[in-house]
Structures are given as structure tokens and as C-alpha cells.
Scaffold this active site. Structure first.
Site, PDB file in Angstrom:
ATOM      1  N   ASP A  80       0.844  -1.195   0.000  1.00  0.00           N
ATOM      2  CA  ASP A  80       0.000   0.000   0.000  1.00  0.00           C
ATOM      3  C   ASP A  80       0.887   1.255   0.000  1.00  0.00           C
ATOM      4  O   ASP A  80       1.791   1.371   0.831  1.00  0.00           O
ATOM      5  CB  ASP A  80      -0.875  -0.043   1.268  1.00  0.00           C
ATOM      6  CG  ASP A  80      -1.912   1.057   1.321  1.00  0.00           C
ATOM      7  OD1 ASP A  80      -2.343   1.515   0.248  1.00  0.00           O
ATOM      8  OD2 ASP A  80      -2.295   1.442   2.447  1.00  0.00           O
ATOM      9  N   HIS A 178      -7.967   9.737   4.099  1.00  0.00           N
ATOM     10  CA  HIS A 178      -7.419   8.687   4.955  1.00  0.00           C
ATOM     11  C   HIS A 178      -7.755   8.979   6.416  1.00  0.00           C
ATOM     12  O   HIS A 178      -7.855  10.130   6.817  1.00  0.00           O
ATOM     13  CB  HIS A 178      -5.892   8.626   4.819  1.00  0.00           C
ATOM     14  CG  HIS A 178      -5.432   8.026   3.533  1.00  0.00           C
ATOM     15  ND1 HIS A 178      -4.547   8.659   2.707  1.00  0.00           N
ATOM     16  CD2 HIS A 178      -5.735   6.845   2.938  1.00  0.00           C
ATOM     17  CE1 HIS A 178      -4.313   7.886   1.650  1.00  0.00           C
ATOM     18  NE2 HIS A 178      -5.028   6.786   1.767  1.00  0.00           N
ATOM     19  N   HIS A 208      -9.455   4.743  -2.014  1.00  0.00           N
ATOM     20  CA  HIS A 208      -8.680   4.833  -0.762  1.00  0.00           C
ATOM     21  C   HIS A 208      -9.471   5.677   0.219  1.00  0.00           C
ATOM     22  O   HIS A 208     -10.336   6.452  -0.170  1.00  0.00           O
ATOM     23  CB  HIS A 208      -7.342   5.534  -1.023  1.00  0.00           C
ATOM     24  CG  HIS A 208      -6.321   4.657  -1.653  1.00  0.00           C
ATOM     25  ND1 HIS A 208      -5.117   4.395  -1.062  1.00  0.00           N
ATOM     26  CD2 HIS A 208      -6.329   3.984  -2.823  1.00  0.00           C
ATOM     27  CE1 HIS A 208      -4.414   3.593  -1.859  1.00  0.00           C
ATOM     28  NE2 HIS A 208      -5.132   3.333  -2.935  1.00  0.00           N
ATOM     29  N   GLY A 209      -9.095   5.571   1.489  1.00  0.00           N
ATOM     30  CA  GLY A 209      -9.716   6.433   2.485  1.00  0.00           C
ATOM     31  C   GLY A 209     -11.194   6.148   2.653  1.00  0.00           C
ATOM     32  O   GLY A 209     -11.990   7.039   2.935  1.00  0.00           O
TER      33      GLY A 209
HETATM   34 ZN   LIG Z   1      -4.500   5.002   0.678  1.00  0.00          ZN
END
Ligand SMILES: [Zn+2]
Length: 289
Positions: A80, A178, A208-209
Site C-alpha cells: 500500500d 485517509h 482509498h480512504g
Molecule cells: Zn490510501
């Protein structure tokens, strides 16, 4: 079993679900994800951030791979937010079969050049590459960090980026951040941007997040066309809330007395996410292909 990221996400796209990528940085978090995936017969991605890898050390990866190889459930081992060639090389040497190279804070052309270079190194050895375009916000309390200002992914640029880099998947910025959002912060995803990107490319898309966004928004994003969703803060939060609760008893000191219930609490969140992503019980899709 260990399968490739393109294979994992191709089936997800075909069957309209997203695979959870869970950040594990301890044996307890790893167990929560893998055991829940097995019980519910759900495909999953084991994600580890370079800072997490520094902490758990490369030897931990031997354990992760051994555990995955012996499982009937499809898994991918993914780095990641790799930020440098060093990060990527270390992960590959340790045994990861998928890496993210995050050049999203660089000027566009530099991001393209970086991802293209990593793809040229990784594809010949069978390792998949995820790039990112636009910026994921930062709530200031996550290991992944992020940008203070969210720059939404430009759909036209996304197509150009995929063509020029050859990336296997693309992390898009549609308004997530995030970490866990502060109480007064209301995240809102820009679904029209996502829809526009989906219309223009067949490359799998990544969110993401995704921790702490409203469930309906995440489910909607999956329906429009997200194939991988990163979950980090939510499972760690569940683990340590339970842990603090248990450790209120000052007498406890044995890991086998402290951690089992923390793992159970984490598993509940893992399962909720799998359900939300519509991937629960979908491992059978991988045997048919
Ligand atoms: Zn991320």
C-alpha cells in the site's frame, strides 16, 4: 491461494463487487482478516504499507504467504502506498505480488514517468502495479497521510494516465480521506466524477480512504464501478477500542487472554465491510473462471 491482482479485480468487475484491501500490521490483524475471509468464503487483499513493513519486518511476510498459500480462498499480497523504488523493491524481494506506487503528489508528467518506470520493472516479473491520480485527503490521524486539499481525479487525464503508464489499476480521488473523520467533518463523494471515469476506461478502479464514509455512499460507488476498497483505520479502531476496554483490568498480561476478543471485534468490522462491498461469499466466482 495467492492470485494476481488483475485476476482478482477482473472477476470483481465482472460480478459487480469490490474486494476489501485490509491493512494488517500485526499477527492479530492478519488473523482477523484471513480467518473471516475463510469463514465467509470471501476473497480479500492483504495490504501492508511501507511503514508497517518496517515495523513487522520482512520475515512476517513469509508467515503471511505461508498462511495464504494453504488457504482455499483467493488472496493478493499488496504493498500500500509505495513511495519510492526502494519501497517497491523491498516488497517484491519479500514476496508481494502487487504494489502501489504513489506519485499523486508529483506534477502530472512526473507521476506518469514514475508509474511507467515501475510498470516496466514489475510486469516482466509478474507483479501488478497500482497508480494514483488526484489526491486523497488527510484527516491527520492515519499512517497513510494524504493531502490537505483533495484534488479530484480528472476523468480525461485518467484515461491518458492509464494509456501512458500501463498501470493495472488506478486509485481515484473522488472525495475520500485517509483516517477517521473528525466529528464535524462530513465527507461527500463525487459520484458523477466516478461515473465519468468508469465510462471512459475498463481498468479496475480503487477507492482509498474509505473508512468512516457513509455506507450508502460506499455501496453506491461499488455499484457504479469500484473494484478495490482500502480499509485500514476502521479495523484498527475496532481492535484497539476492545483492547483498551480489556486492559482496564490491570492484572492482565497474557496475550492469549488479552487479544482473542480484540480479534473477534475486528472480524465483525471485516465482515461488515465485505458485506458492504458486495464481496461476501464471492470466492466461488474465482473457481468458475
Ligand atoms: Zn490510501
Amino acid at each position: 491461494m495467492l492470485i494476481s491482482m488483475p485476476q482478482m479485480l477482473k472477476i470483481a468487475k465482472k460480478e459487480h463487487f469490490a474486494v476489501g484491501a485490509f491493512n494488517v500490521s500485526s499477527n492479530m490483524l492478519m488473523r482477523a482478516v484471513v480467518e473471516e475471509a475463510e469463514v465467509t468464503k470471501t476473497p480479500a487483499i492483504i495490504a501492508i504499507h511501507p511503514d508497517e513493513l518496517k515495523f513487522i519486518t520482512d520475515e512476517f511476510i513469509a508467515y503471511v504467504l505461508n498462511r495464504i498459500y494453504k488457504s482455499p480462498i483467493p488472496f493478493v499480497l499488496h504493498l500500500d502506498h509505495g513511495s519510492s523504488l526502494n519501497d517497491v523493491e523491498r516488497a517484491v524481494h519479500a514476496g508481494f505480488n502487487s504494489v502501489m506506487i504513489d506519485g499523486s503528489k508529483l506534477p502530472y508528467e512526473e507521476n506518469v514517468a514514475l508509474v511507467k518506470h515501475v510498470v516496466s520493472l514489475m510486469h516482466p516479473i509478474g507483479v501488478a502495479v497500482e497508480g494514483e491520480l488526484g489526491t486523497i485527503g488527510d484527516t491527520g490521524n492515519s499512517i497513510e497521510g494524504g493531502a490537505t486539499k483533495v484534488i479530484y481525479t480528472n476523468p480525461e487525464q485518467a484515461v491518458d494516465f492509464i494509456e501512458k503508464t500501463g498501470a493495472d489499476s488506478l486509485a481515484v480521488a473522488i472525495g475520500t480521506a485517509h483516517g477517521i473523520y473528525p466529528k464535524d467533518f462530513k465527507p461527500e463523494l463525487q459520484m458523477d466524477i466516478l461515473q465519468d471515469i468508469v465510462n471512459r476506461t475498463s481498468t479496475p478502479l480503487v477507492l482509498h480512504g474509505g473508512s468512516a464514509n457513509p455506507d450508502e455512499e460506499i455501496a453506491h460507488a461499488v455499484k457504479i464501478g469500484i473494484q478495490k476498497i482500502n480499509i485500514s483505520s476502521d479495523i484498527k479502531h475496532a481492535f484497539y477500542v476492545k483492547c483498551r476496554d480489556i486492559l482496564a483490568n490491570q492484572e492482565l498480561r497474557e496475550p492469549n487472554q488479552i487479544y482473542p476478543d480484540c480479534i473477534v471485534s475486528t472480524k465483525k468490522v471485516v465482515k461488515q465491510k465485505m458485506q458492504l462491498f458486495n464481496s461476501l461469499g464471492k470466492s466461488n466466482c474465482y473457481y468458475r473462471d
